[in-house]
Design an enzyme around this catalytic site. Structure first.
Site, PDB file in Angstrom:
ATOM      1  N   ALA A  68     -12.072 -21.006  -3.324  1.00  0.00           N
ATOM      2  CA  ALA A  68     -10.825 -21.326  -4.041  1.00  0.00           C
ATOM      3  C   ALA A  68      -9.863 -21.849  -2.988  1.00  0.00           C
ATOM      4  O   ALA A  68      -8.968 -21.140  -2.531  1.00  0.00           O
ATOM      5  CB  ALA A  68     -10.263 -20.106  -4.747  1.00  0.00           C
ATOM      6  N   CYS A 124     -12.308 -29.602 -10.732  1.00  0.00           N
ATOM      7  CA  CYS A 124     -12.168 -28.463  -9.820  1.00  0.00           C
ATOM      8  C   CYS A 124     -11.888 -27.214 -10.659  1.00  0.00           C
ATOM      9  O   CYS A 124     -10.930 -27.188 -11.432  1.00  0.00           O
ATOM     10  CB  CYS A 124     -11.027 -28.718  -8.840  1.00  0.00           C
TER      11      CYS A 124
END
Ligand code: FMN
Length: 299
Positions: A68, A124
């Site tokens: 992340a 994403c």
């Protein structure tokens, strides 16, 4: 024998460096190219600099990594300086992102004459502010982004899709109708998470992140296989590729070329040479003269 073409872009072999892995600077992109990548994709960049999430941003799991990073990048203005420094021994793909069709087309216009292809990151799984998968999970919004960019640029445009949808074929078809030249399948999976045993807290600062690496290969392959049945634009396969056998599977499923990301953490940049040597031997043994002969053979 390994020479591959995608959207008339000639590559000396079918491997590309995947977006976000070693692609933040000209030095690292040049390094991947010198080590055998057939093309290089930049880290995704947007209109403004973005710090991304605080550390920890990456954690290892069985079969891969969860990350992340939050699309950290210095913004298009600064990234153009890196693209200018590329040695250009292989084709360059700019991976870009934005929150709206206008933002995408604005970024795309600024690098259009500097690269061979533009890859739209609408996938994403841990982006904030309406970027990433929140666009790519919406077929209508995805098509609007593709149309806006295609209206603006002359470069070939590939749309990188998320597997985190009910029907990836619907999104792929919408992207094709909107005019994309290629599809990149897939971005990381999830989001997923890990929890620290001592503190009982999520390990990643953002708590959740995208899963990449060998664990996602069967899903990436299925996405390529499914989309190949229905769409006509060429497919760039990505997800869990570690050796030449994985590449062969992706070609057979319908990918025209592939991208490699997480395997670099395991194998280093030798992964490109190892894959290309293995692929060459395999093709010779099986009597293939071009990678194009293998594309879609599993159908
Ligand atoms: C550390 C890391 C950063 C990434 N950053 C990006 C990115 O900026 N843009 C993007 O489109 N994909 C990004 N990805 C996803 C990869 O390009 C790729 O789609 C995914 O990791 C699956 O391929 P792999 O299993 O070979 O890594 C990133 C992946 C990793 C592991």
């Amino acid at each position: 024998m390994l020479e591959t073409e995608i959207c008339n872009i000639k590559m000396k072999n079918p491997t590309m460096l995947a977006a976000g892995v070693l692609g933040s600077t000209a030095a690292s992109l040049n390094w991947a190219a010198r080590n055998g990548a057939g093309a290089v994709v930049t880290k995704s960049f947007g209109l403004q600099p973005n710090k991304g999430y605080p550390n920890p941003t990456t954690v290892e799991v069985t079969g891969g990594f969860i990350n992340a990073i939050g699309l950290s990048n210095p913004g298009v203005d600064s990234f153009k300086g890196e693209i200018e420094k590329l040695e250009r021994s292989v084709p360059t793909v700019a991976s870009i992102y934005g929150a709206t069709p206008t933002e995408f087309s604005n970024v795309a216009a600024q690098v259009d004459d500097m690269v061979d292809m533009i890859e739209l990151n609408v996938s994403c799984p841990h982006a904030s502010g309406g970027c990433g998968a929140s666009i790519g999970q919406d077929p209508v919004l995805t098509a609007e982004v593709v149309k806006a960019v295609k209206k603006t640029v002359e470069s070939h445009v590939s749309v990188k899709l998320t597997p985190n949808v009910t029907d990836i074929v619907e999104i792929a078809l919408n992207s094709q109708k909107a005019g994309c030249d290629a599809l990149t399948l897939i971005n990381s999976l999830g989001p997923g998470m890990r929890i620290d045993l001592e503190t009982a807290r999520p390990i990643l600062h953002n708590k959740f992140g995208g899963l990449s690496g060998p664990a996602i290969k069967p899903i990436a392959l299925r996405c390529v296989y499914d989309v190949f049945e229905t769409v006509n634009v060429p497919i760039i396969g990505v997800g869990g590729i570690r050796d030449y056998k994985d590449v062969v599977e992706f070609l057979f499923a319908g990918a025209s070329c592939v991208q490699i990301g997480t395997a670099i953490y395991y194998e280093g940049l030798d992964v490109f040479k190892n894959i290309n040597n293995g692929l060459l031997k395999y093709m010779t043994r099986k009597g293939y003269h071009k990678t194009a002969e293998m594309v879609g053979e599993a159908h």
